[in-house]
Design a protein around this motif. Structure first.
Motif, PDB file in Angstrom:
ATOM      1  N   LEU A  47       0.834  -1.199   0.000  1.00 10.92           N
ATOM      2  CA  LEU A  47       0.000   0.000   0.000  1.00 10.92           C
ATOM      3  C   LEU A  47       0.871   1.253   0.000  1.00 10.92           C
ATOM      4  O   LEU A  47       1.855   1.331   0.741  1.00 10.92           O
ATOM      5  CB  LEU A  47      -0.901   0.007   1.250  1.00 10.92           C
ATOM      6  CG  LEU A  47      -1.897   1.158   1.369  1.00 10.92           C
ATOM      7  CD1 LEU A  47      -3.067   0.938   0.399  1.00 10.92           C
ATOM      8  CD2 LEU A  47      -2.419   1.299   2.794  1.00 10.92           C
ATOM      9  N   ASP A  48       0.496   2.233  -0.806  1.00  9.74           N
ATOM     10  CA  ASP A  48       1.083   3.563  -0.707  1.00  9.74           C
ATOM     11  C   ASP A  48       0.584   4.182   0.598  1.00  9.74           C
ATOM     12  O   ASP A  48      -0.628   4.303   0.796  1.00  9.74           O
ATOM     13  CB  ASP A  48       0.631   4.402  -1.902  1.00  9.74           C
ATOM     14  CG  ASP A  48       1.245   5.793  -1.927  1.00  9.74           C
ATOM     15  OD1 ASP A  48       1.720   6.267  -0.865  1.00  9.74           O
ATOM     16  OD2 ASP A  48       1.223   6.423  -3.004  1.00  9.74           O
ATOM     17  N   PRO A  49       1.484   4.563   1.521  1.00  5.35           N
ATOM     18  CA  PRO A  49       1.020   5.127   2.792  1.00  5.35           C
ATOM     19  C   PRO A  49       0.095   6.328   2.639  1.00  5.35           C
ATOM     20  O   PRO A  49      -0.686   6.629   3.544  1.00  5.35           O
ATOM     21  CB  PRO A  49       2.326   5.515   3.490  1.00  5.35           C
ATOM     22  CG  PRO A  49       3.321   4.543   2.952  1.00  5.35           C
ATOM     23  CD  PRO A  49       2.947   4.371   1.508  1.00  5.35           C
ATOM     24  N   ARG A  75       5.490  10.256   6.572  1.00  4.61           N
ATOM     25  CA  ARG A  75       4.439  11.223   6.284  1.00  4.61           C
ATOM     26  C   ARG A  75       4.955  12.660   6.365  1.00  4.61           C
ATOM     27  O   ARG A  75       4.539  13.521   5.585  1.00  4.61           O
ATOM     28  CB  ARG A  75       3.256  11.031   7.230  1.00  4.61           C
ATOM     29  CG  ARG A  75       2.653   9.636   7.229  1.00  4.61           C
ATOM     30  CD  ARG A  75       1.329   9.563   7.952  1.00  4.61           C
ATOM     31  NE  ARG A  75       0.249  10.004   7.076  1.00  4.61           N
ATOM     32  CZ  ARG A  75      -0.334   9.230   6.147  1.00  4.61           C
ATOM     33  NH1 ARG A  75       0.056   7.969   5.993  1.00  4.61           N
ATOM     34  NH2 ARG A  75      -1.303   9.718   5.400  1.00  4.61           N
ATOM     35  N   ARG A  76       5.850  12.918   7.282  1.00  3.23           N
ATOM     36  CA  ARG A  76       6.307  14.290   7.502  1.00  3.23           C
ATOM     37  C   ARG A  76       7.376  14.734   6.505  1.00  3.23           C
ATOM     38  O   ARG A  76       7.402  15.899   6.084  1.00  3.23           O
ATOM     39  CB  ARG A  76       6.842  14.431   8.921  1.00  3.23           C
ATOM     40  CG  ARG A  76       7.263  15.852   9.280  1.00  3.23           C
ATOM     41  CD  ARG A  76       7.540  15.981  10.757  1.00  3.23           C
ATOM     42  NE  ARG A  76       7.893  17.337  11.120  1.00  3.23           N
ATOM     43  CZ  ARG A  76       8.096  17.746  12.378  1.00  3.23           C
ATOM     44  NH1 ARG A  76       7.964  16.882  13.390  1.00  3.23           N
ATOM     45  NH2 ARG A  76       8.410  18.995  12.624  1.00  3.23           N
ATOM     46  N   ASP A  80       8.133  14.707  -1.901  1.00  2.00           N
ATOM     47  CA  ASP A  80       7.184  15.505  -2.689  1.00  2.00           C
ATOM     48  C   ASP A  80       6.303  16.390  -1.820  1.00  2.00           C
ATOM     49  O   ASP A  80       5.397  17.057  -2.321  1.00  2.00           O
ATOM     50  CB  ASP A  80       6.301  14.589  -3.535  1.00  2.00           C
ATOM     51  CG  ASP A  80       7.094  13.867  -4.614  1.00  2.00           C
ATOM     52  OD1 ASP A  80       8.192  14.345  -4.950  1.00  2.00           O
ATOM     53  OD2 ASP A  80       6.609  12.834  -5.102  1.00  2.00           O
ATOM     54  N   GLY A  81       6.543  16.381  -0.516  1.00  2.28           N
ATOM     55  CA  GLY A  81       5.740  17.175   0.409  1.00  2.28           C
ATOM     56  C   GLY A  81       5.058  16.286   1.429  1.00  2.28           C
ATOM     57  O   GLY A  81       4.821  15.095   1.175  1.00  2.28           O
ATOM     58  N   PRO A  82       4.743  16.824   2.618  1.00  3.14           N
ATOM     59  CA  PRO A  82       4.126  16.014   3.682  1.00  3.14           C
ATOM     60  C   PRO A  82       2.828  15.362   3.230  1.00  3.14           C
ATOM     61  O   PRO A  82       2.051  15.952   2.468  1.00  3.14           O
ATOM     62  CB  PRO A  82       3.872  17.026   4.800  1.00  3.14           C
ATOM     63  CG  PRO A  82       4.815  18.149   4.518  1.00  3.14           C
ATOM     64  CD  PRO A  82       4.952  18.216   3.030  1.00  3.14           C
ATOM     65  N   SER A 111       0.972  16.860  14.768  1.00  2.00           N
ATOM     66  CA  SER A 111      -0.289  17.302  14.184  1.00  2.00           C
ATOM     67  C   SER A 111      -0.312  17.204  12.664  1.00  2.00           C
ATOM     68  O   SER A 111      -1.380  17.031  12.068  1.00  2.00           O
ATOM     69  CB  SER A 111      -0.596  18.735  14.612  1.00  2.00           C
ATOM     70  OG  SER A 111       0.433  19.618  14.193  1.00  2.00           O
ATOM     71  N   GLY A 112       0.843  17.318  12.027  1.00  2.00           N
ATOM     72  CA  GLY A 112       0.864  17.199  10.579  1.00  2.00           C
ATOM     73  C   GLY A 112       0.784  15.783  10.071  1.00  2.00           C
ATOM     74  O   GLY A 112       0.445  15.553   8.902  1.00  2.00           O
TER      75      GLY A 112
END
Length: 256
Positions: A47-49, A75-76, A80-82, A111-112
């Motif tokens: 799976l792509d996270p 994720r952070r 390519d960005g968060p 939080s992000g």
């Protein structure tokens, strides 16, 4: 619903793969159930996270949650960005536990990357077509079993029941969680005649009793430590449960 075993070794990662971690998918939605050592790498195979909709934790012992730090970094700091924040459900303080694992400062809220949510016994939520409910478990830390109702992989118009014990001894709460489950994923870290401690894990016999008393249709055994014999726990479960029994292996998939 479709279950993918990301990892199934108990108490630690094992020679064949990651510790406890499972991917459950239905109707285009994806959730993880526990996320132990090695889980992040295995998830990337399936799976792509960015497509992960929620993370659920039965409890916050390290062998069930430690790779949340890998998910945070991914994720952070994705080049390519968060990635968008994902909901994280647990029966204890998931934010505080993540800080402990990552040795992060008190003002780190993640939080992000994450939205932490309390999910103790009696809690209930939905993720797409899946309804997830938490039931009491018996373990040295706050813990729950998870009952998930969602569409059948064979007939999406029909709902089916998937049950996941997390780590627990046999108890009334887990029997209710597993009631009439079409597929029950139960830990069986202890071997009958070898492990006498109670209030921590089930043996194959107690996992089989759980499935039998709950009226489950099929029993999958997981969280087997590297020193625990899959055949011993399977035979013990089969001695008390009338349905099919199988110890799971990393990378296996099951449809419900």
């Amino acid at each position: 619903m479709k279950l993918t075993v990301l990892g199934c070794s108990g108490s630690m990662s094992g020679p064949a793969g990651a510790a406890s971690a499972y991917l459950l998918q239905a109707g285009g939605y994806s959730i993880t159930l526990d996320f132990g050592p090695g889980a992040m790498g295995q998830l990337l195979r399936y799976l792509d996270p960015a497509d992960l909709d929620a993370m659920f934790f039965s409890h916050l012992h390290a062998d069930h949650c430690v790779d949340i730090t890998g998910m945070h970094v991914y994720r952070r700091w994705f080049p390519d960005g968060p990635l968008p924040a994902v909901d994280v459900y647990s029966p204890a303080d998931g934010m505080a536990r993540t800080r402990q694992i990552g040795d992060d400062p008190e003002d780190e809220t993640y939080s992000g990357a994450f939205h932490f949510k309390d999910f103790g016994p009696g809690a209930r939520t939905t993720v797409g077509p899946m309804t997830i409910e938490a039931f009491p478990a018996v373990h040295p830390v706050p813990a729950v079993g998870l009952r998930i109702i969602g569409p059948s992989e064979l007939d999406p118009k029909q709902d089916v029941i998937f049950g996941f014990t997390g780590d627990t001894d046999l108890c009334d709460g887990e029997i209710e969680m597993a009631r009439h489950a079409d597929l029950l994923l139960a830990e069986a870290a202890f071997e009958d005649g070898r492990d006498e401690a109670r209030g921590i894990h089930m043996t194959g016999t107690r996992a089989g009793q759980l499935a039998q008393q709950a009226g489950a249709r099929k029993l999958l055994l997981t969280h087997l430590q590297p020193w625990t014999s899959p055949e011993n726990v399977r035979r013990a479960a089969e001695s008390v449960f009338a349905g099919p029994v199988r110890p799971v292996e990393p990378g296996e998939t099951y449809t419900v």
